[in-house]
Design a protein around this motif. Structure first.
Motif, mmCIF file in Angstrom:
data_model
loop_
_atom_site.group_PDB
_atom_site.id
_atom_site.type_symbol
_atom_site.label_atom_id
_atom_site.label_comp_id
_atom_site.label_asym_id
_atom_site.label_seq_id
_atom_site.Cartn_x
_atom_site.Cartn_y
_atom_site.Cartn_z
ATOM 1 N N HIS A 17 12.375 6.752 -4.979
ATOM 2 C CA HIS A 17 12.746 7.932 -4.107
ATOM 3 C C HIS A 17 13.800 8.829 -4.582
ATOM 4 O O HIS A 17 13.686 9.885 -4.589
ATOM 5 N N SER A 18 14.535 8.172 -5.525
ATOM 6 C CA SER A 18 15.403 9.138 -6.315
ATOM 7 C C SER A 18 14.477 9.906 -7.397
ATOM 8 O O SER A 18 15.002 11.212 -7.612
ATOM 9 N N ALA A 19 13.636 9.417 -7.881
ATOM 10 C CA ALA A 19 12.727 10.042 -8.789
ATOM 11 C C ALA A 19 12.022 11.156 -8.044
ATOM 12 O O ALA A 19 11.726 12.340 -8.535
ATOM 13 N N LEU A 20 11.678 11.083 -6.718
ATOM 14 C CA LEU A 20 11.073 12.247 -5.956
ATOM 15 C C LEU A 20 11.877 13.147 -5.806
ATOM 16 O O LEU A 20 11.466 14.639 -5.930
ATOM 17 N N PHE A 21 13.139 13.295 -5.573
ATOM 18 C CA PHE A 21 14.253 14.107 -5.427
ATOM 19 C C PHE A 21 14.508 14.767 -6.860
ATOM 20 O O PHE A 21 14.486 15.928 -6.916
ATOM 21 N N LYS A 22 14.488 13.987 -8.046
ATOM 22 C CA LYS A 22 14.734 14.700 -9.195
ATOM 23 C C LYS A 22 13.443 15.554 -9.604
ATOM 24 O O LYS A 22 13.653 16.691 -10.237
ATOM 25 N N VAL A 23 12.224 15.129 -9.515
ATOM 26 C CA VAL A 23 11.186 16.145 -9.727
ATOM 27 C C VAL A 23 10.989 17.371 -8.775
ATOM 28 O O VAL A 23 10.652 18.336 -9.321
ATOM 29 N N LEU A 24 11.548 17.046 -7.202
ATOM 30 C CA LEU A 24 11.453 18.078 -6.645
ATOM 31 C C LEU A 24 12.485 19.392 -6.964
ATOM 32 O O LEU A 24 12.178 20.574 -6.581
ATOM 33 N N GLU A 66 4.247 23.537 -2.410
ATOM 34 C CA GLU A 66 3.139 22.637 -2.697
ATOM 35 C C GLU A 66 3.906 21.156 -3.047
ATOM 36 O O GLU A 66 3.537 20.196 -2.794
ATOM 37 N N ALA A 67 4.857 21.307 -3.864
ATOM 38 C CA ALA A 67 5.654 19.932 -4.356
ATOM 39 C C ALA A 67 6.188 19.558 -3.131
ATOM 40 O O ALA A 67 6.502 18.216 -3.048
ATOM 41 N N ARG A 68 6.860 20.404 -2.100
ATOM 42 C CA ARG A 68 7.532 19.723 -1.141
ATOM 43 C C ARG A 68 6.783 18.992 -0.190
ATOM 44 O O ARG A 68 7.064 18.080 0.341
ATOM 45 N N GLU A 69 5.223 19.467 0.006
ATOM 46 C CA GLU A 69 4.209 18.399 0.773
ATOM 47 C C GLU A 69 4.124 17.321 0.328
ATOM 48 O O GLU A 69 4.161 16.230 0.810
ATOM 49 N N LEU A 70 3.924 17.081 -1.204
ATOM 50 C CA LEU A 70 3.824 15.792 -1.836
ATOM 51 C C LEU A 70 5.014 15.056 -1.592
ATOM 52 O O LEU A 70 5.020 13.802 -1.557
ATOM 53 N N PHE A 71 6.141 15.788 -1.986
ATOM 54 C CA PHE A 71 7.538 15.116 -1.800
ATOM 55 C C PHE A 71 7.614 14.348 -0.401
ATOM 56 O O PHE A 71 7.991 13.106 -0.188
ATOM 57 N N HIS A 75 7.862 9.801 3.144
ATOM 58 C CA HIS A 75 7.473 8.945 4.209
ATOM 59 C C HIS A 75 6.979 7.538 3.695
ATOM 60 O O HIS A 75 7.404 6.517 4.843
ATOM 61 N N TYR A 76 6.279 7.380 2.881
ATOM 62 C CA TYR A 76 5.780 6.092 2.300
ATOM 63 C C TYR A 76 7.018 5.222 1.885
ATOM 64 O O TYR A 76 7.062 4.025 1.801
ATOM 65 N N VAL A 77 8.155 6.085 1.350
ATOM 66 C CA VAL A 77 9.514 5.120 0.863
ATOM 67 C C VAL A 77 10.004 4.366 2.022
ATOM 68 O O VAL A 77 10.321 3.294 2.111
ATOM 69 N N ILE A 108 0.831 -1.024 -0.018
ATOM 70 C CA ILE A 108 -0.041 0.148 0.106
ATOM 71 C C ILE A 108 1.018 1.145 -0.028
ATOM 72 O O ILE A 108 0.406 2.259 -0.547
ATOM 73 N N ALA A 109 1.794 1.192 0.905
ATOM 74 C CA ALA A 109 3.024 2.243 0.833
ATOM 75 C C ALA A 109 3.500 2.472 -0.680
ATOM 76 O O ALA A 109 3.602 3.758 -1.013
ATOM 77 N N ARG A 110 3.873 1.677 -1.187
ATOM 78 C CA ARG A 110 4.385 1.625 -2.699
ATOM 79 C C ARG A 110 3.290 2.282 -3.714
ATOM 80 O O ARG A 110 3.770 3.094 -4.497
ATOM 81 N N CYS A 111 1.954 2.120 -3.315
ATOM 82 C CA CYS A 111 0.892 2.772 -4.122
ATOM 83 C C CYS A 111 0.971 3.910 -4.033
ATOM 84 O O CYS A 111 0.587 5.043 -4.634
ATOM 85 N N TRP A 112 0.961 4.452 -2.630
ATOM 86 C CA TRP A 112 1.017 6.256 -2.047
ATOM 87 C C TRP A 112 2.163 6.735 -2.804
ATOM 88 O O TRP A 112 2.000 7.741 -3.410
#
Length: 620
Positions: A425-432, A390-395, A400-402, A309-313
């Motif tokens: 996780h890497s992709a989250l940093f990249k888009v942030l 706004e992006a940081r909140e989603l990141f 957290h789910y990572v 479920i965490a991975r889906c988030w």
């Protein structure tokens, strides 16, 4: 019917049902189907006591005619014929036994025998299938045949049976509507018959199972919209009738969110994930008859489902961020302020439409459950982020789910899953980093990506994890490449960059070259020869790697003219490779249109630049 044989029949039937319900793990290890075989013997005895099928059954289509021979398999409307009189009652009771024998044989993996009994059940009931006495049994027999044919991968046959069940349910509810008899009631005395509420509960559960199996069939047939609709309806009904297992329900809701994420329906995806969280939280607090896991398996399964479920988030947060980036970037991948302003203007319209969109979406739960799901939803945005905050909140939510996913999916035992979580996780940093305006902070984000990806290369056996290795090599190279570009941009703003900055740029350049070269070398054959024809699956990354290697050699800062000339020659060689390859393989040009045009320009310009450089060297 009050004679001793009938009492004996009822007693044997109830004993058979009791044996059928014995869980397999409670049987002796060497005889896992002992209870099933015991139940079968009793059912065969009951069948013998009931006697042969009524004579008028000969007028009906034979069982082997199967699908298409009778309208039962085509979902055509049925006529109401009540199962009245001894002949009809005898046919119905015999059909109940054939049904249970069919399920019994399927449970013991004897599918052909199971099919034969279930088809006999349908044949016996065909005339009475819309009656209150028979509709539930008929639908259950068709559902089981649907599952059986699905397991044989005869999906269209499975679809026909299951759609016929759905049509029969809808016709019955429209024309009759009163709760039908449960099949077991045909062997109960009048005083032990079920109350209407219990009958209704059982019949609705049968229909919910029908929808569940249809969702799976449509998924298998790649009818994804229809599959999602049926899955959503199944989950909704399970909550309404309180007939669900929290772990199973939660993972199904989370999985459904992935369909909505791919469709960019983020409000619906958020609702599914929020509901999954709430229902998952019920694990251990409620128990239902659908629980199938042995007690010892629950802790392991609990942590696995929590990780899934965490991975889906994670996918929700990542896709929403990436979608926002695509909406706001210019042709070189940087933030376009005009596009950002346009989206800000649209934000009010999106918020105004929220209530209308919410009303159209299928909602889970009522009352307190609905409030609990809404409370989770309110903490998570479904709108595309428009700025860094706004992006940081989603990141942060994604991160957290990572951490939650990595608690279960560890490198020891779950190599591929662990790596995918780290890549996300890497992709989250990249888009942030896209939303960050401070170039130094952007550099630090890419540095974090490299720090989490490089250790994976050390731990992986390239022979067994070739594709994963390539992905990570390419991603690390790209992170170094982006860092170098940022450092060059920072240096360009300085009047006189010092030697430290120059050294930093060259080191980043060298690291990017190293990983791009590792990636390209992985494409070579055992004799270390680069392929003449690059596979379609790696064509674009291979061409991009060649292009970036060419650009990187042209960006190396050196005071040695001879070395600079060598770098320009190497750069030209890689640009030329791209142009020559696309001439030999025109289909490749479609994969790298922009890079190909730039490569052609460089192949034209670099020789002149190199010649001027040689002339200058000769003069000095």
């Amino acid at each position: 019917m009050a004679n001793p044989p009938w009492a004996e029949i009822r007693e044997k039937f109830q004993a058979a049902l009791a044996l059928s319900r014995v869980e397999l793990h409670k049987n002796p290890e060497k005889e896992p189907y002992k209870s099933k075989y015991g139940a079968r013997a009793l059912l065969e005895e009951v069948k013998a006591l009931l006697g042969p099928a009524p004579e008028d059954e000969d007028e009906r289509p034979p069982a082997e005619d199967g699908l298409g021979a009778g309208d039962h398999a085509l979902g055509l409307p049925a006529e109401v014929v009540e199962a009245e009189g001894p002949i009809a009652q005898g046919a119905v009771r015999l059909a109940v036994i054939e049904f249970h024998l069919g399920v019994n044989h399927i449970d013991t993996e004897e599918l052909s025998a199971g099919e034969e009994h279930l088809v006999k059940c349908l044949r016996l009931l065909r005339k009475y299938r819309l009656s209150q006495d028979c509709v539930s049994l008929y639908i259950q027999a068709q559902n089981n045949l649907g599952i059986l044919w699905s397991e044989r991968e005869e999906i269209e046959t499975a679809q026909a049976y299951l759609e016929s069940s759905e049509a029969l349910y809808n016709q019955y509810m429209k024309e009759i509507g009163s709760p039908p008899l449960d099949p077991t009631e045909h062997f109960l005395p009048e005083e032990e018959k079920l109350a209407e509420q219990e009958r209704s509960k059982r019949f609705e559960k049968v229909y919910t199972h029908n929808l569940y199996y249809l969702a799976q069939v449509y998924q298998h047939m790649e009818m994804f919209e229809k599959a999602a609709h049926y899955c959503h309806s199944t989950l909704k009904r399970q909550l309404e009738h309180n007939a669900y297992h929290p772990l199973e329900w939660a993972i199904n809701a989370a999985t459904l969110s992935q369909f909505y994420i791919n469709k960019l329906c983020f409000m619906e995806a958020r609702h599914c994930l929020s509901a999954a969280n709430v229902i998952f939280g019920q694990t251990g607090k409620i128990s239902t008859e659908d629980t199938t896991e042995a007690e010892g398996d629950v802790p392991e399964l609990y942590h696995q489902r929590k990780g899934e479920i965490a991975r889906c988030w994670i996918k929700y947060c990542l896709t929403l961020l990436q979608n926002a980036q695509l909406s706001m970037q210019d042709n070189i991948g940087e933030l376009d302020l005009d596009k950002q302003s346009e989206l800000r203007a649209l934000r009010k319209k999106e918020l105004d439409e929220e209530e209308r969109v919410r009303k159209k979406a299928v909602q889970f739960g009522t009352g307190e459950l609905c409030d609990a799901i809404s409370a989770v939803e309110e903490k998570v945005s479904y709108l595309r982020p428009l700025d860094f905050e706004e992006a940081r909140e989603l990141f942060l939510l994604g991160q957290h789910y990572v951490f939650e996913a990595k608690e279960f999916f560890q490198i020891d035992g779950y190599v591929t899953d662990h790596i995918e979580v780290v890549q996300d996780h890497s992709a989250l940093f990249k888009v942030l980093a896209f939303f960050e305006t401070d170039m130094e902070r952007r550099c630090k984000m890419h540095k974090r990506r490299i720090a989490m990806l490089e250790p994976l290369i050390v731990d992986l056996n390239p022979q067994y994890y070739l594709l994963v290795n390539r992905q990570i090599q390419f991603e690390i190279a790209h992170a170094y490449y982006d860092m170098m570009d940022l450092k060059v941009a920072i240096a360009d703003k300085l009047r006189d960059p010092d030697s430290h900055i120059v050294k930093k740029i060259n080191n980043l350049n060298k690291s990017a070259l190293k990983y791009y070269q590792l990636f390209l070398d992985s494409l070579r054959d055992p004799n270390k020869v680069f392929p003449e024809h690059i596979g379609e699956d790696v064509l674009r990354p291979a061409m991009l790697a060649k292009f970036r290697v060419a650009r990187l050699y042209g960006k190396i800062i050196t005071a040695d003219p001879k070395k600079e000339l060598e770098n320009l020659a190497t750069s030209l060689e890689h640009y030329k490779f791209i142009v020559d390859y696309c001439e030999k393989h025109p289909e490749a040009a479609q994969e790298i249109e922009v890079e190909l045009e730039l490569s052609k320009e460089m192949v034209s310009l670099l020789p002149t630049k190199m010649e001027r450089f040689r002339t200058k060297m000769a003069l000095t």
